[in-house]
Design an enzyme around this catalytic site. Structure first.
Site, PDB file in Angstrom:
ATOM      1  N   GLY A   6       1.322   3.012  24.468  1.00 10.61           N
ATOM      2  CA  GLY A   6       2.459   3.695  25.075  1.00 10.61           C
ATOM      3  C   GLY A   6       2.210   5.198  25.172  1.00 10.61           C
ATOM      4  N   ASN A  31      13.933   4.671  19.240  1.00 13.19           N
ATOM      5  CA  ASN A  31      13.196   3.893  18.247  1.00 13.19           C
ATOM      6  C   ASN A  31      13.780   4.003  16.846  1.00 13.19           C
ATOM      7  OD1 ASN A  31      12.179   6.585  18.828  1.00 13.19           O
ATOM      8  ND2 ASN A  31      10.684   6.241  17.215  1.00 13.19           N
ATOM      9  N   GLN A  60      10.502   0.848  23.465  1.00 13.17           N
ATOM     10  CA  GLN A  60      11.403   0.068  22.589  1.00 13.17           C
ATOM     11  C   GLN A  60      12.392  -0.768  23.402  1.00 13.17           C
ATOM     12  OE1 GLN A  60      11.036  -0.251  19.382  1.00 13.17           O
ATOM     13  NE2 GLN A  60       9.663   1.444  18.902  1.00 13.17           N
ATOM     14  N   SER A  68       4.430  -0.751  25.740  1.00 18.64           N
ATOM     15  CA  SER A  68       3.332  -0.898  24.791  1.00 18.64           C
ATOM     16  C   SER A  68       3.274  -2.334  24.265  1.00 18.64           C
ATOM     17  CB  SER A  68       3.569   0.081  23.632  1.00 18.64           C
ATOM     18  OG  SER A  68       2.577  -0.065  22.654  1.00 18.64           O
ATOM     19  N   GLY A  69       2.051  -2.880  24.157  1.00 21.10           N
ATOM     20  CA  GLY A  69       1.897  -4.276  23.761  1.00 21.10           C
ATOM     21  C   GLY A  69       2.264  -4.577  22.322  1.00 21.10           C
ATOM     22  N   CYS A  72       5.323   7.242  13.384  1.00 18.01           N
ATOM     23  CA  CYS A  72       4.501   8.395  13.800  1.00 18.01           C
ATOM     24  C   CYS A  72       4.958   9.689  13.144  1.00 18.01           C
ATOM     25  CB  CYS A  72       4.541   8.559  15.311  1.00 18.01           C
ATOM     26  SG  CYS A  72       3.926   7.120  16.145  1.00 18.01           S
TER      27      CYS A  72
HETATM   28  N1  PLP Z   1       7.706   5.649  22.584  1.00 22.19           N
HETATM   29  C1  PLP Z   1       8.474   5.056  21.661  1.00 22.19           C
HETATM   30  C2  PLP Z   1       9.954   5.061  21.845  1.00 22.19           C
HETATM   31  C3  PLP Z   1       7.905   4.462  20.544  1.00 22.19           C
HETATM   32  O1  PLP Z   1       8.685   3.886  19.627  1.00 22.19           O
HETATM   33  C4  PLP Z   1       6.493   4.477  20.412  1.00 22.19           C
HETATM   34  C5  PLP Z   1       5.854   3.891  19.224  1.00 22.19           C
HETATM   35  O2  PLP Z   1       6.450   3.766  18.180  1.00 22.19           O
HETATM   36  C6  PLP Z   1       5.734   5.096  21.410  1.00 22.19           C
HETATM   37  C7  PLP Z   1       6.371   5.669  22.476  1.00 22.19           C
HETATM   38  C8  PLP Z   1       4.240   5.138  21.326  1.00 22.19           C
HETATM   39  O3  PLP Z   1       3.693   3.870  21.576  1.00 22.19           O
HETATM   40  P1  PLP Z   1       2.222   3.514  21.059  1.00 22.19           P
HETATM   41  O4  PLP Z   1       2.323   3.280  19.599  1.00 22.19           O
HETATM   42  O5  PLP Z   1       1.858   2.264  21.808  1.00 22.19           O
HETATM   43  O6  PLP Z   1       1.355   4.649  21.422  1.00 22.19           O
END
Ligand code: PLP
Length: 375
Positions: A69, A147, A177, A197-198, A321
């Site tokens: 993502g 998220n 999400q 995102s997978g 993150c």
């Molecule tokens: N955007 C949101 C709302 C997310 O919750 C996340 C991951 O937690 C991402 C983007 C990033 O996705 P990825 O982990 O596939 O890079």
């Protein structure tokens, strides 16, 4: 084990894992090779793209495979920025780090960025979005589902407002999400770009997709062999791509039953909290049943997590993150420090059971009895 952290990542669906294994060991050709193995691989790529497109109610030509993502969002932001070179970007203060970091970088490069603040429930009104649009707005970006809180933002209304007021500006929606939490309809919402995102839906980590409205051309992030229509060079991660397609097919089939199941789990949790821990507030008014943010004021999140982990209950304090940092989402909502420091995010997946919720309630009650001082 009681895994209640599906917003961080999900276990890989057995069907997706089997598909990845067979692509790794049998159909391992390079989709760009001219021989039969290559042609078979190209066919798998095409089939998988169609499955992901279906999940987004899009056409296969509108799906670009990426590694995650985050890469999808970076492709959208830096593509949009290079296309116009200067101007204004409108986003929200509650976005994921993937979006906020792109914004910070583009601010350093001279772009102006507005971050819309939410109200205490986590929502942002379309009127506030409209009021912040400028003549030089080149890009608006917002998440569909938060998220940390499960709050849904009004992307449909915002897409309409953006296209009416700034017809040249691009609209990006972070639906990481949202996929298989809600039906996604990027065309109806007037999105130009949408990130998914997978690993949030039962595919492995390392695969994402970007919806790119038909006819839109963006400069790429990666240059090389010209795969993915020249927008994302590099040999395609076919095992992950095939697993992503399979996960989409499986989740699509069970979508309504899954939402129903997860809604019942959420109700069980909220009822249990009212009964066992009536002083525990829920943070934000989550609109999807999959995410519940709650706080145990007086008990620090990281200590509660350790107590829960002792009983094999896995939740998180907020975004994976942003581990160890105070939640920028709850802070933007104006919540008191005691609630931010003690926040716990519970995120359900289809494989969760009533037993998982019972274990969580038991664990939270135990943690509160051990840690809460002012009771
Ligand atoms: N955007 C949101 C709302 C997310 O919750 C996340 C991951 O937690 C991402 C983007 C990033 O996705 P990825 O982990 O596939 O890079």
């Amino acid at each position: 084990m009681h895994y209640l952290d599906h917003s961080a990542t999900t276990p890989v669906l057995p069907e997706a894992a089997e598909r990845a294994l067979s692509v790794m060991t049998s159909d391992f050709g390079n989709p760009s090779s001219g021989h039969r193995l290559g042609l078979d691989a190209a066919h798998i790529l095409k089939e998988s793209r169609a499955l992901v497109a279906e999940a987004l109610h899009a056409s296969p030509g509108e799906i670009l495979f990426t590694s995650c993502g985050t890469e999808s969002t970076n492709t959208a932001f830096f593509g949009a920025a290079r296309r116009r070179r200067k101007g204004h970007i409108l986003t929200t203060a509650t976005e994921h780090a993937a979006t906020l970091s792109c914004c910070k970088r583009l601010e350093q490069e001279g772009f102006a960025v507005t971050y819309l603040a939410p109200d205490e429930s986590g929502h942002i009104a379309a009127e506030a979005f409209a009021a912040a649009l400028r003549e030089d707005t080149i890009l608006a970006s917002m998440m569909l589902v938060n998220n940390e809180t499960g709050v849904r933002l009004p992307v449909e209304e915002c897409g309409r407002l953006l296209k009416r007021r700034c017809p040249e500006a691009l609209f990006h929606v972070d639906a990481v999400q949202g996929l298989f939490r809600l039906p996604l309809t990027p065309a109806k919402w007037q999105c130009d770009l949408m990130s998914v995102s997978g690993h949030k839906i039962g595919a492995p980590k390392g695969i994402g997709a970007l919806y790119l409205r038909k006819g839109l051309h963006l400069p790429p992030l990666l240059y090389g062999g010209g795969q993915e229509g020249g927008l994302r060079s590099g040999t395609e991660a076919l095992p992950n791509i095939a697993a992503f397609g399979t996960a989409c097919a499986v989740r699509a089939e069970r979508f309504e039953a899954d939402v129903h199941h997860v809604t019942a789990l959420r109700e069980q949790l909220l009822t249990g909290l009212r009964e066992c821990l009536p002083w525990v507030p829920v943070n934000g008014e989550g609109d999807v049943p999959h995410v519940v943010s709650l706080s145990l004021p007086g008990c620090r999140s990281e200590v509660v997590l350790r107590v829960l982990e002792g009983d094999e209950v896995y939740v998180s304090a907020g975004s994976a993150c942003s581990r160890g940092k105070e939640s920028h989402v709850l802070r933007a909502m104006g919540l008191p420090k005691a609630r931010i420091e003690s926040a716990i995010r519970v995120s359900f997946g289809p494989s969760n059971t009533a037993g998982d919720v019972e274990a969580l309630l038991k664990g939270l009650t135990k943690a509160a009895a051990m840690l809460k001082r002012d009771r």
